[in-house]
Design a protein around this motif. Structure first.
Motif, PDB file in Angstrom:
ATOM      1  N   LEU A 299       4.780  10.588  16.413  1.00  0.00           N
ATOM      2  CA  LEU A 299       4.115  10.873  17.685  1.00  0.00           C
ATOM      3  C   LEU A 299       3.938   9.563  18.440  1.00  0.00           C
ATOM      4  O   LEU A 299       3.134   8.719  18.052  1.00  0.00           O
ATOM      5  N   PRO A 300       4.676   9.353  19.529  1.00  0.00           N
ATOM      6  CA  PRO A 300       4.667   8.045  20.215  1.00  0.00           C
ATOM      7  C   PRO A 300       3.283   7.592  20.632  1.00  0.00           C
ATOM      8  O   PRO A 300       2.948   6.418  20.506  1.00  0.00           O
ATOM      9  N   GLU A 301       2.439   8.508  21.126  1.00  0.00           N
ATOM     10  CA  GLU A 301       1.128   8.089  21.621  1.00  0.00           C
ATOM     11  C   GLU A 301       0.225   7.580  20.506  1.00  0.00           C
ATOM     12  O   GLU A 301      -0.721   6.841  20.751  1.00  0.00           O
ATOM     13  N   LEU A 302       0.520   7.973  19.240  1.00  0.00           N
ATOM     14  CA  LEU A 302      -0.269   7.483  18.111  1.00  0.00           C
ATOM     15  C   LEU A 302       0.334   6.221  17.517  1.00  0.00           C
ATOM     16  O   LEU A 302      -0.376   5.377  16.974  1.00  0.00           O
ATOM     17  N   ALA A 303       1.655   6.101  17.573  1.00  0.00           N
ATOM     18  CA  ALA A 303       2.312   4.926  17.005  1.00  0.00           C
ATOM     19  C   ALA A 303       2.068   3.676  17.845  1.00  0.00           C
ATOM     20  O   ALA A 303       2.173   2.560  17.349  1.00  0.00           O
ATOM     21  N   GLU A 304       1.737   3.867  19.114  1.00  0.00           N
ATOM     22  CA  GLU A 304       1.492   2.724  19.989  1.00  0.00           C
ATOM     23  C   GLU A 304       0.089   2.162  19.756  1.00  0.00           C
ATOM     24  O   GLU A 304      -0.823   2.862  19.330  1.00  0.00           O
ATOM     25  N   GLY A 305      -0.085   0.871  20.060  1.00  0.00           N
ATOM     26  CA  GLY A 305      -1.405   0.260  20.016  1.00  0.00           C
ATOM     27  C   GLY A 305      -1.759  -0.414  18.713  1.00  0.00           C
ATOM     28  O   GLY A 305      -2.719  -1.168  18.645  1.00  0.00           O
ATOM     29  N   GLY A 306      -1.003  -0.167  17.635  1.00  0.00           N
ATOM     30  CA  GLY A 306      -1.227  -0.885  16.385  1.00  0.00           C
ATOM     31  C   GLY A 306      -2.222  -0.260  15.438  1.00  0.00           C
ATOM     32  O   GLY A 306      -2.317  -0.682  14.277  1.00  0.00           O
ATOM     33  N   ALA A 307      -3.021   0.742  15.874  1.00  0.00           N
ATOM     34  CA  ALA A 307      -4.041   1.323  14.991  1.00  0.00           C
ATOM     35  C   ALA A 307      -3.410   2.024  13.795  1.00  0.00           C
ATOM     36  O   ALA A 307      -3.928   1.946  12.674  1.00  0.00           O
ATOM     37  N   LEU A 308      -2.278   2.683  14.000  1.00  0.00           N
ATOM     38  CA  LEU A 308      -1.622   3.396  12.907  1.00  0.00           C
ATOM     39  C   LEU A 308      -1.157   2.422  11.828  1.00  0.00           C
ATOM     40  O   LEU A 308      -1.367   2.647  10.634  1.00  0.00           O
ATOM     41  N   GLU A 309      -0.574   1.313  12.244  1.00  0.00           N
ATOM     42  CA  GLU A 309      -0.095   0.323  11.280  1.00  0.00           C
ATOM     43  C   GLU A 309      -1.261  -0.355  10.558  1.00  0.00           C
ATOM     44  O   GLU A 309      -1.234  -0.532   9.330  1.00  0.00           O
ATOM     45  N   SER A 310      -2.301  -0.720  11.306  1.00  0.00           N
ATOM     46  CA  SER A 310      -3.408  -1.453  10.685  1.00  0.00           C
ATOM     47  C   SER A 310      -4.191  -0.588   9.710  1.00  0.00           C
ATOM     48  O   SER A 310      -4.578  -1.042   8.630  1.00  0.00           O
ATOM     49  N   VAL A 311      -4.435   0.684  10.050  1.00  0.00           N
ATOM     50  CA  VAL A 311      -5.180   1.535   9.122  1.00  0.00           C
ATOM     51  C   VAL A 311      -4.348   1.834   7.877  1.00  0.00           C
ATOM     52  O   VAL A 311      -4.881   1.957   6.774  1.00  0.00           O
ATOM     53  N   THR A 312      -3.023   1.914   8.028  1.00  0.00           N
ATOM     54  CA  THR A 312      -2.156   2.118   6.864  1.00  0.00           C
ATOM     55  C   THR A 312      -2.253   0.939   5.906  1.00  0.00           C
ATOM     56  O   THR A 312      -2.366   1.113   4.685  1.00  0.00           O
ATOM     57  N   LEU A 313      -2.232  -0.271   6.431  1.00  0.00           N
ATOM     58  CA  LEU A 313      -2.340  -1.458   5.590  1.00  0.00           C
ATOM     59  C   LEU A 313      -3.690  -1.511   4.881  1.00  0.00           C
ATOM     60  O   LEU A 313      -3.781  -1.860   3.695  1.00  0.00           O
ATOM     61  N   LYS A 314      -4.769  -1.156   5.585  1.00  0.00           N
ATOM     62  CA  LYS A 314      -6.099  -1.175   4.978  1.00  0.00           C
ATOM     63  C   LYS A 314      -6.202  -0.160   3.850  1.00  0.00           C
ATOM     64  O   LYS A 314      -6.781  -0.440   2.789  1.00  0.00           O
ATOM     65  N   LEU A 315      -5.643   1.027   4.067  1.00  0.00           N
ATOM     66  CA  LEU A 315      -5.728   2.057   3.030  1.00  0.00           C
ATOM     67  C   LEU A 315      -4.826   1.726   1.844  1.00  0.00           C
ATOM     68  O   LEU A 315      -5.168   2.040   0.694  1.00  0.00           O
ATOM     69  N   MET A 316      -3.684   1.127   2.095  1.00  0.00           N
ATOM     70  CA  MET A 316      -2.822   0.703   0.988  1.00  0.00           C
ATOM     71  C   MET A 316      -3.557  -0.287   0.101  1.00  0.00           C
ATOM     72  O   MET A 316      -3.499  -0.215  -1.133  1.00  0.00           O
ATOM     73  N   ALA A 317      -4.264  -1.230   0.729  1.00  0.00           N
ATOM     74  CA  ALA A 317      -5.020  -2.216  -0.046  1.00  0.00           C
ATOM     75  C   ALA A 317      -6.151  -1.549  -0.825  1.00  0.00           C
ATOM     76  O   ALA A 317      -6.412  -1.895  -1.982  1.00  0.00           O
ATOM     77  N   ALA A 318      -6.837  -0.580  -0.199  1.00  0.00           N
ATOM     78  CA  ALA A 318      -7.952   0.097  -0.863  1.00  0.00           C
ATOM     79  C   ALA A 318      -7.477   1.003  -1.991  1.00  0.00           C
ATOM     80  O   ALA A 318      -8.150   1.152  -3.007  1.00  0.00           O
ATOM     81  N   ALA A 319      -6.309   1.621  -1.824  1.00  0.00           N
ATOM     82  CA  ALA A 319      -5.818   2.581  -2.823  1.00  0.00           C
ATOM     83  C   ALA A 319      -5.267   1.894  -4.060  1.00  0.00           C
ATOM     84  O   ALA A 319      -5.249   2.483  -5.150  1.00  0.00           O
ATOM     85  N   GLY A 320      -4.796   0.651  -3.917  1.00  0.00           N
ATOM     86  CA  GLY A 320      -4.271  -0.061  -5.075  1.00  0.00           C
ATOM     87  C   GLY A 320      -3.047   0.616  -5.662  1.00  0.00           C
ATOM     88  O   GLY A 320      -2.141   1.045  -4.947  1.00  0.00           O
TER      89      GLY A 320
END
Length: 672
Positions: A450-471
């Motif tokens: 979904l282009p409107e969600l992929a823009e702005g960086g929030a999708l990428e940053s929250v993915t990185l944070k959750l990857m770190a939290a999930a281990g």
């Protein structure tokens, strides 16, 4: 559910978390178990079982051994759990990241992993890392449920157990038993695939879930190790798309407008060698397709209104579906009886482990959300007020072995507002399970379309944070890949979304395949949502005087009509959105579902169900229009038949018989 067992496990956990040097087994037996009657052997077995349960939650029970000084000073064994053991790391999210995360979790709301996604969100709420977020106006994507086989395969994949099932091979048309190590599940070309090691063939294979002809059996006594670095999305990306072919079809004149709109010029004309021209009252058209099974399912639903001229493979697929539907319709009819309580739920009975898992979320949630009304807390956890109060009563009786007032969890809800003042180091929830990590991370990956969600960086940053939290659990998310959710007609979606934001009324030109007609309607747009990449507009239709759901790919024209929305209706309160709005004058239809078709009870919101021997099901479903039900039965090729009312059962049998008469000289194979 055993409250005493839940309380014992919770007390053991608190005791092992709150000891620096560890506790001897004799101390635990006296102060936590209060065991004075069982033998040492019996107590030892119970203690080992409880340690195993805590390990399943991810709490590593450490064994500390002190060597004695001599024969008169034997070694001492003590037990403890590190305070950081299996605790969810702190996750701080921005409002934009919270928006994306909630959308990713809601993708699974009416699908497998829906409960895991909800539990993961509750853990983030319990840790205080999830702020209130405003969801995008009118856009709510969803993943379509893939049936019980999907859920069984996900469980086996994460537990690393092999599975067995019967499978119809596309290359040979033969049904065979398969024994497979499930490495990953993903969606490609609009279909769900299992990727795994076929033990009989000794090699990697791809299995389309719609070709499974039996339930999945999990071999939980065996295990396997998946390949290192396995990524199901990369594996499926290597699957070649099927070549484009042309089907030649005879169609009743003036019928099936949707099929006619897809007609293409045939490269060598529509007159096939060795065939006669179309019968009187019919037109011969050509249609492009890639997958004979997908087009065959659609053509089977049209019954006697179409006949496949070529290719023979497509004609065989249509006949197989019709033959299976006819055979099911002619089978002995079971007694129609439903339980007095209506439709039974599919959820399994709760266990002590379920209750303990909920409590480990409940304590930190209350710490970070002091003073919430008890009904709101119960709603957040999806349980009744009584169940919540039962949990709270166990919690306030739990604590450190000494049992003094300051050693117990302190929770009050006398005025219906819940406060906790003593949490005994349970202020952080347990780390994500594999299912929870997969639900969130796969959902985030799916939203990338979904282009409107992929823009702005929030999708990428929250993915990185959750990857770190999930281990480590997060690494296993590569074994699951969701479908594409981007709409094929982005311009129509954006027009509808703009009208929802501005409160404008829309005029749409809509093709209805059930009525085989095009109509113009004025609608008040309310919400856009998807099931995989099929998008719907939920709107108040002024022609129908009620809520309706319009598929975007069937909207031929859409534009504001210059009037504001009347705002006479609101969208449904929650998901899943019902594609069919019930009315008092609907027809109640009793159908029998074959074992592979039981998921249709959920898809069509059955009001009552009853299991049948062999895994089938009776279902009572409410339909506003019944004219298309013979198409419904033919389409699903032996997975469903109508039992009541008799007139509809007779109509479906006649529809299928008339369609089959056109293929009396065509070979038939097994149904997929």
């Amino acid at each position: 559910m055993s409250a005493s067992r839940t309380e014992r496990l919770l007390n053991l956990l608190i005791a092992l978390l709150n000891t620096k040097y560890g506790l001897r087994r004799s101390e635990l037996r006296e102060k936590v178990y209060h065991d004075t009657t069982s033998s040492d052997v019996a107590f030892g077995r119970m203690f080992e079982r409880d340690k195993g349960e805590l390990r399943q939650f991810g709490f590593d029970v450490e064994t500390v051994t002190d060597k004695g000084w001599g024969s008169d000073d034997p070694a001492t064994t003590r037990y403890r759990i590190g305070k950081e053991s299996n605790r969810l790391p702190d996750v701080s999210l921005t409002p934009e990241e919270c928006t994306v995360l909630i959308l990713a979790a809601q993708l699974w709301e009416h699908a497998a992993l829906g409960s895991a996604a909800a539990e993961a969100v509750r853990k983030l709420q319990a840790a205080g890392g999830l702020a209130d977020a405003e969801l995008p106006t009118g856009v709510q994507p969803r993943i379509r449920p893939a049936g019980q086989a999907f859920e069984d395969l996900v469980a086996a994949m994460h537990a690393q157990h092999p599975v067995s099932f019967r499978y119809l091979a596309g290359s040979t048309g033969k049904e065979e038993e398969r024994l497979v190590e499930p490495w990953g599940l993903g969606s490609r070309f609009g279909q769900w695939y299992l990727v795994g090691h076929d033990r009989a063939r000794g090699d990697k294979r791809f299995f389309r879930l719609t070709r499974l002809t039996s339930a999945v059996t999990v071999l939980d006594k065996e295990s396997f190790t998946p390949p290192a670095g396995f990524n199901v999305r990369a594996e499926l990306a290597a699957l070649p798309e099927l070549p484009l072919q042309t089907a030649v079809i005879d169609v009743d004149r003036g019928r099936l407008l949707g099929l006619r709109k897809r007609a293409v010029p045939a490269a060598d004309g529509t007159q096939q060698p060795g065939t006669q021209g179309p019968a009187a009252g019919r037109d011969r058209i050509a249609v492009s397709f890639r997958d004979a099974e997908t087009l065959g399912e659609e053509l089977a639903s049209y019954g006697p209104r179409v006949a496949v001229v070529s290719p023979p493979e497509l004609a065989s697929v249509v006949r197989r579906r019709l033959t299976a539907a006819a055979a099911f319709a002619a089978a002995p009819v079971p007694a129609v009886a439903f339980p007095a309580a209506g439709r039974p739920g599919r959820t399994r009975k709760g266990t002590s482990e379920d209750q303990l898992k909920r409590m480990l979320q409940l304590v930190p949630f209350l710490v970070h959300n002091q003073g919430l009304h008890i009904s709101e807390v119960a709603a957040r956890f999806g349980i009744t007020r009584k169940a919540l109060e039962d949990d709270l009563r166990i919690l306030i009786c739990s604590g450190l072995p000494e049992g003094y007032p300051d050693d117990l969890l302190d929770i009050q809800w006398d005025d219906d507002h819940v406060f906790i003042t003593q949490a005994l180091d349970l202020t952080r929830p347990v780390r994500f399970t594999v299912d929870e990590a997969c639900a969130l991370l796969t959902g985030l990956e799916t939203l990338n379309g979904l282009p409107e969600l992929a823009e702005g960086g929030a999708l990428e940053s929250v993915t990185l944070k959750l990857m770190a939290a999930a281990g480590e659990a997060g690494l296993k998310a590569a074994a699951l890949s969701g479908p594409e959710v981007a709409p094929g007609n982005a311009a129509t979606l954006e027009t509808a979304r703009a009208a929802i934001r501005s409160g404008a009324q829309l005029r749409l030109v809509y093709f209805s395949p059930q009525r085989d007609a095009v109509s113009e309607r004025d609608v008040d747009p309310l919400r856009l949502y998807s099931l995989d990449n099929t998008w719907y507009l939920e709107a108040y239709c002024h022609s129908a005087v009620g809520l309706r759901n319009f598929r975007l790919d069937r909207i031929e024209a859409l534009a504001p009509n210059g009037r504001p929305s009347a705002r006479t209706a609101k969208p449904a309160d929650s998901f899943p959105v019902k594609l069919f709005t019930p009315n008092d004058d609907d027809t109640l239809v009793v159908v029998e579902l074959a074992p592979r078709g039981t998921g249709l009870a959920d898809d069509y919101y059955a009001e009552r169900t009853a299991p049948l021997p062999g895994g089938g099901m009776l279902a009572e479903i409410r339909f506003g229009s019944t004219d298309w039900l013979p198409m419904f039965v033919a389409q699903h090729g032996g997975m469903v038949r109508i039992l009541e009312p008799d007139s509809l059962a007779d109509a479906s049998r006649a529809w299928i018989a008339a369609a089959l008469a056109q293929y009396k000289d065509s070979p038939a194979g097994p149904i997929d």
